[in-house]
Design a protein around this motif. Sequence first.
Motif, PDB file in Angstrom:
ATOM      1  N   ASP A 178       0.831  -1.197   0.000  1.00  0.00           N
ATOM      2  CA  ASP A 178       0.000   0.000   0.000  1.00  0.00           C
ATOM      3  C   ASP A 178       0.873   1.258   0.000  1.00  0.00           C
ATOM      4  O   ASP A 178       1.973   1.276   0.574  1.00  0.00           O
ATOM      5  N   ASN A 179       0.357   2.310  -0.633  1.00  0.00           N
ATOM      6  CA  ASN A 179       0.995   3.633  -0.592  1.00  0.00           C
ATOM      7  C   ASN A 179       2.450   3.609  -1.076  1.00  0.00           C
ATOM      8  O   ASN A 179       3.325   4.251  -0.497  1.00  0.00           O
ATOM      9  N   SER A 180       2.713   2.871  -2.148  1.00  0.00           N
ATOM     10  CA  SER A 180       4.090   2.714  -2.646  1.00  0.00           C
ATOM     11  C   SER A 180       4.539   3.894  -3.501  1.00  0.00           C
ATOM     12  O   SER A 180       5.734   4.195  -3.554  1.00  0.00           O
ATOM     13  N   PHE A 181       3.602   4.536  -4.203  1.00  0.00           N
ATOM     14  CA  PHE A 181       3.918   5.644  -5.099  1.00  0.00           C
ATOM     15  C   PHE A 181       3.010   6.824  -4.778  1.00  0.00           C
ATOM     16  O   PHE A 181       1.848   6.640  -4.425  1.00  0.00           O
ATOM     17  N   ASP A 182       3.550   8.014  -4.943  1.00  0.00           N
ATOM     18  CA  ASP A 182       2.715   9.194  -4.717  1.00  0.00           C
ATOM     19  C   ASP A 182       1.571   9.252  -5.716  1.00  0.00           C
ATOM     20  O   ASP A 182       0.425   9.515  -5.353  1.00  0.00           O
ATOM     21  N   VAL A 183       1.890   8.992  -6.985  1.00  0.00           N
ATOM     22  CA  VAL A 183       0.873   9.070  -8.045  1.00  0.00           C
ATOM     23  C   VAL A 183       0.946   7.823  -8.909  1.00  0.00           C
ATOM     24  O   VAL A 183       2.033   7.388  -9.296  1.00  0.00           O
ATOM     25  N   VAL A 184      -0.196   7.254  -9.203  1.00  0.00           N
ATOM     26  CA  VAL A 184      -0.307   6.145 -10.158  1.00  0.00           C
ATOM     27  C   VAL A 184      -1.075   6.675 -11.362  1.00  0.00           C
ATOM     28  O   VAL A 184      -2.162   7.248 -11.225  1.00  0.00           O
ATOM     29  N   TYR A 185      -0.496   6.476 -12.545  1.00  0.00           N
ATOM     30  CA  TYR A 185      -1.056   7.029 -13.777  1.00  0.00           C
ATOM     31  C   TYR A 185      -1.352   5.908 -14.759  1.00  0.00           C
ATOM     32  O   TYR A 185      -0.574   4.954 -14.876  1.00  0.00           O
ATOM     33  N   MET A 186      -2.462   6.020 -15.478  1.00  0.00           N
ATOM     34  CA  MET A 186      -2.794   5.022 -16.484  1.00  0.00           C
ATOM     35  C   MET A 186      -3.449   5.669 -17.689  1.00  0.00           C
ATOM     36  O   MET A 186      -4.309   6.530 -17.567  1.00  0.00           O
ATOM     37  N   ASP A 187      -2.969   5.226 -18.832  1.00  0.00           N
ATOM     38  CA  ASP A 187      -3.425   5.749 -20.120  1.00  0.00           C
ATOM     39  C   ASP A 187      -3.676   4.558 -21.045  1.00  0.00           C
ATOM     40  O   ASP A 187      -2.927   4.322 -21.988  1.00  0.00           O
ATOM     41  N   PRO A 188      -4.751   3.782 -20.771  1.00  0.00           N
ATOM     42  CA  PRO A 188      -5.032   2.629 -21.639  1.00  0.00           C
ATOM     43  C   PRO A 188      -5.366   3.103 -23.046  1.00  0.00           C
ATOM     44  O   PRO A 188      -5.711   4.260 -23.267  1.00  0.00           O
ATOM     45  N   MET A 189      -5.245   2.178 -24.003  1.00  0.00           N
ATOM     46  CA  MET A 189      -5.646   2.516 -25.362  1.00  0.00           C
ATOM     47  C   MET A 189      -7.101   2.982 -25.345  1.00  0.00           C
ATOM     48  O   MET A 189      -7.959   2.344 -24.736  1.00  0.00           O
ATOM     49  N   PHE A 190      -7.358   4.097 -26.004  1.00  0.00           N
ATOM     50  CA  PHE A 190      -8.693   4.662 -25.981  1.00  0.00           C
ATOM     51  C   PHE A 190      -9.722   3.712 -26.585  1.00  0.00           C
ATOM     52  O   PHE A 190      -9.439   2.982 -27.523  1.00  0.00           O
ATOM     53  N   GLU A 191     -10.938   3.773 -26.019  1.00  0.00           N
ATOM     54  CA  GLU A 191     -12.033   2.997 -26.607  1.00  0.00           C
ATOM     55  C   GLU A 191     -12.347   3.504 -28.015  1.00  0.00           C
ATOM     56  O   GLU A 191     -12.780   2.765 -28.879  1.00  0.00           O
ATOM     57  N   GLU A 192     -12.137   4.791 -28.242  1.00  0.00           N
ATOM     58  CA  GLU A 192     -12.338   5.390 -29.562  1.00  0.00           C
ATOM     59  C   GLU A 192     -11.005   5.920 -30.060  1.00  0.00           C
ATOM     60  O   GLU A 192     -10.238   6.507 -29.316  1.00  0.00           O
ATOM     61  N   THR A 193     -10.727   5.707 -31.341  1.00  0.00           N
ATOM     62  CA  THR A 193      -9.481   6.181 -31.925  1.00  0.00           C
ATOM     63  C   THR A 193      -9.587   7.678 -32.224  1.00  0.00           C
ATOM     64  O   THR A 193     -10.580   8.138 -32.760  1.00  0.00           O
ATOM     65  N   ILE A 194      -8.550   8.411 -31.846  1.00  0.00           N
ATOM     66  CA  ILE A 194      -8.477   9.831 -32.173  1.00  0.00           C
ATOM     67  C   ILE A 194      -7.728   9.966 -33.493  1.00  0.00           C
ATOM     68  O   ILE A 194      -6.553   9.624 -33.585  1.00  0.00           O
TER      69      ILE A 194
END
Length: 269
Positions: A178-194
């Motif tokens: 628990d509490n290993s990183f200050d911030v966890v970020y995620m940017d999965p492939m979008f459901e819709e393509t830009i």
Amino acid sequence: MQPITIVTTAGRPDERSLALAAFVCEQLHIVYEPRRKRAITTMAKQLHAHIIVAGKDRFAYYPLSAIEPFFFHPNSAAFRLKRVARGETDPFLVATQLSKGETLLDCTLGLAADAMLGAYQVGDTGRVIGLEGNRNVAFIVKQGLQQYDVTTLPLTACMRRIEVIHAQAIDYLLMLPDNSFDVVYMDPMFEETIEEATNFTTLRHAGVQAGLTEQWVQHAVRVAKKRVVLKAHFRSTWFASYGFQQMTRTTAKFHYGVIEKERRDEGLL
């Protein structure tokens, strides 16, 4: 039958490219296949293989059936960092609220553009780890971050500080306390393509495409000290479904969403 991965060289290999090919073999435990004047697409079909090409200046990765290679380049990070260095804001940094000396876990590293911004913000006393689920993509990005020749500072220093780990995000999160990183970020492939995001076409083909899940969000919240940040298409249902506060931007087709850890914890009391 699952395709294998092999390494080859450019059409006319020199000693350096042969040495780099040997390095790939050692790092990834794969075999070398002489080029013999064959086109990459021909080799891929003949050998039913993904192919890493060791060139004089860079590594390029051709997933089976891909026409264009995947290779590392700083992408948007160069001009974004210049803006930040001038005192301008960046939406990623606004969303993450990172400070000097803090830690960031980027669960979906990609070409590491956001991770470079994070590395700039946390400085040399902070730490940035980026996860990539595809072994070949992880190798290409790791080598690119360490070797790419950039004369513009602070980009080079930011690139060198990022630690690349080949791992699926949920598997890595499950191993963390628990509490290993200050911030966890995620940017999965979008459901819709830009449509404008053409520079990600090859990455979409080469990388691991994983949608967001309740388990992923749950453990991201557990691991984060301060906040979890999600990047997704502005029409994504993930924001509401998983409790992210969506940060709307009228001129952008992707938005950031935030779960603030302190507020989430207070809600459980």
